[in-house]
Design a protein around this motif. Structure first.
Motif, PDB file in Angstrom:
ATOM      1  N   VAL A   1       0.805  -1.271   0.131  1.00 38.78           N
ATOM      2  CA  VAL A   1       0.082  -0.012   0.029  1.00 38.78           C
ATOM      3  C   VAL A   1       0.981   1.211   0.004  1.00 38.78           C
ATOM      4  CG1 VAL A   1      -1.788   1.155   1.416  1.00 38.78           C
ATOM      5  CG2 VAL A   1      -2.105  -1.064   0.886  1.00 38.78           C
ATOM      6  N   SER A   2       2.117   1.375   0.927  1.00 35.73           N
ATOM      7  CA  SER A   2       3.106   2.495   0.710  1.00 35.73           C
ATOM      8  C   SER A   2       3.460   2.711  -0.898  1.00 35.73           C
ATOM      9  CB  SER A   2       4.192   2.253   1.636  1.00 35.73           C
ATOM     10  OG  SER A   2       4.988   1.314   1.219  1.00 35.73           O
ATOM     11  N   VAL A   3       3.476   1.775  -1.562  1.00 37.31           N
ATOM     12  CA  VAL A   3       3.954   2.415  -2.999  1.00 37.31           C
ATOM     13  C   VAL A   3       2.778   2.350  -3.971  1.00 37.31           C
ATOM     14  CG1 VAL A   3       6.018   1.428  -2.398  1.00 37.31           C
ATOM     15  CG2 VAL A   3       4.583  -0.182  -3.542  1.00 37.31           C
ATOM     16  N   GLY A   4       1.501   2.253  -3.529  1.00 38.33           N
ATOM     17  CA  GLY A   4       0.216   2.447  -4.296  1.00 38.33           C
ATOM     18  C   GLY A   4      -0.330   1.162  -4.589  1.00 38.33           C
ATOM     19  N   ILE A   5       0.249   0.145  -4.390  1.00 36.54           N
ATOM     20  CA  ILE A   5      -0.268  -1.167  -4.812  1.00 36.54           C
ATOM     21  C   ILE A   5      -1.200  -1.621  -3.687  1.00 36.54           C
ATOM     22  CG2 ILE A   5      -0.338  -3.680  -5.340  1.00 36.54           C
ATOM     23  CD1 ILE A   5       2.834  -2.842  -6.190  1.00 36.54           C
ATOM     24  N   GLU A   6      -2.518  -1.325  -3.890  1.00 34.41           N
ATOM     25  CA  GLU A   6      -3.867  -1.617  -3.038  1.00 34.41           C
ATOM     26  C   GLU A   6      -4.743  -2.762  -3.332  1.00 34.41           C
ATOM     27  OE1 GLU A   6      -5.908   2.239  -2.966  1.00 34.41           O
ATOM     28  OE2 GLU A   6      -4.066   3.139  -2.247  1.00 34.41           O
TER      29      GLU A   6
ATOM     30  N   PRO B   1      -1.140  -0.433 -10.248  1.00 36.91           N
ATOM     31  CA  PRO B   1      -1.767   0.861 -10.398  1.00 36.91           C
ATOM     32  C   PRO B   1      -1.683   1.666 -11.791  1.00 36.91           C
ATOM     33  CG  PRO B   1      -0.395   0.595  -8.258  1.00 36.91           C
ATOM     34  CD  PRO B   1      -0.065  -0.540  -9.035  1.00 36.91           C
TER      35      PRO B   1
ATOM     36  N   ASP C   1      -0.525   4.017 -12.943  1.00 43.90           N
ATOM     37  CA  ASP C   1       0.695   5.057 -13.186  1.00 43.90           C
ATOM     38  C   ASP C   1       2.075   4.031 -12.982  1.00 43.90           C
ATOM     39  OD1 ASP C   1       0.372   4.776 -10.453  1.00 43.90           O
ATOM     40  OD2 ASP C   1       0.783   6.942  -9.893  1.00 43.90           O
ATOM     41  N   MET C   2       1.931   2.797 -12.784  1.00 45.08           N
ATOM     42  CA  MET C   2       2.983   2.052 -12.428  1.00 45.08           C
ATOM     43  C   MET C   2       3.214   1.228 -13.444  1.00 45.08           C
ATOM     44  SD  MET C   2       4.033  -0.116  -9.137  1.00 45.08           S
ATOM     45  CE  MET C   2       3.618   1.239  -7.822  1.00 45.08           C
TER      46      MET C   2
ATOM     47  N   ALA D   1       6.190  -2.933 -10.662  1.00 40.43           N
ATOM     48  CA  ALA D   1       5.121  -3.246  -9.409  1.00 40.43           C
ATOM     49  C   ALA D   1       5.664  -4.904  -9.036  1.00 40.43           C
ATOM     50  CB  ALA D   1       3.683  -3.428 -10.074  1.00 40.43           C
TER      51      ALA D   1
ATOM     52  N   TYR E   1       8.468  -4.511  -6.749  1.00 47.94           N
ATOM     53  CA  TYR E   1       8.031  -4.046  -5.436  1.00 47.94           C
ATOM     54  C   TYR E   1       7.259  -5.283  -4.641  1.00 47.94           C
ATOM     55  CZ  TYR E   1       8.537   0.951  -6.064  1.00 47.94           C
ATOM     56  OH  TYR E   1       9.012   2.238  -6.453  1.00 47.94           O
TER      57      TYR E   1
END
Length: 136
Positions: A43-48, A66, A68-69, A74, A77
Motif C-alpha cells: 500500500v505504501s507504494v500504491g499497490i492496494e 496501479p 501509473d506504475m 510493480a 515491489y
C-alpha cells in the motif's frame, strides 16, 4: 415422569457440550502478522487491495498494477516487499490481475531475491530466475 425430564435434560447438556466444543475447534484462526506487514508495504507504494497469504514454506500475493506504475516495477515491489518477511528457504508467488482476471504468475525463491538485493547477482540474472507463466 421426573426420570424422563432428567434424561432429556442430561441429553441436551451433552449435545450442547459436544457441539460447543466442536465449534471452538473449527473456528480457531491463526493470524500471521507477516500478511499485514507485506500488505502495508505494498500500500505504501500504491499497490492496494492485494491479497497476501504467508506461510513458512511460501508467500502468495495477488495484486493489480496501479495505472501509473510499470508492470515490471510493480512485480519487483511485490517481490521485494514479500522477501522482507519471508523465510529464507521459501518461495514467493506473485499473481498479477488485469481486468479482474489472473494474467501472469511469477515465482522466485527468497534466496534469489536476497542475492539480487545484496548485489550478488545482476538484475538480468535475477530476472531470468523468476519463473513466469502467462495465465491468459
Amino acid at each position: 415422569m421426573v426420570k424422563w425430564i432428567f434424561i432429556f435434560t442430561a441429553t441436551l447438556v451433552t449435545v450442547f457440550a459436544v457441539v460447543g466444543a466442536s465449534v471452538d475447534e473449527q473456528t480457531a484462526v491463526v493470524i500471521d502478522e507477516r500478511n499485514d506487514a507485506i500488505y502495508a508495504a505494498l500500500v505504501s507504494v500504491g499497490i492496494e487491495n492485494a491479497l497476501v497469504d504467508v506461510t513458512d514454506e511460501r508467500t502468495i500475493i495477488r495484486y493489480e498494477v496501479p495505472n501509473d506504475m510499470n508492470k515490471e516495477a510493480a512485480l519487483y515491489y511485490v517481490i521485494g516487499g514479500a522477501a522482507r518477511y519471508a523465510i529464507p528457504g521459501s518461495t514467493i508467488t506473485a499473481t498479477l490481475f488485469e481486468n479482474e482476471s489472473a494474467s501472469e504468475e511469477s515465482t522466485v525463491s527468497v534466496k534469489d531475491v536476497f542475492a539480487f538485493l545484496n548485489k550478488k547477482i545482476t538484475e538480468k540474472k535475477f530476472s531470468g530466475r523468476i519463473n513466469r507463466k502467462n495465465l491468459k
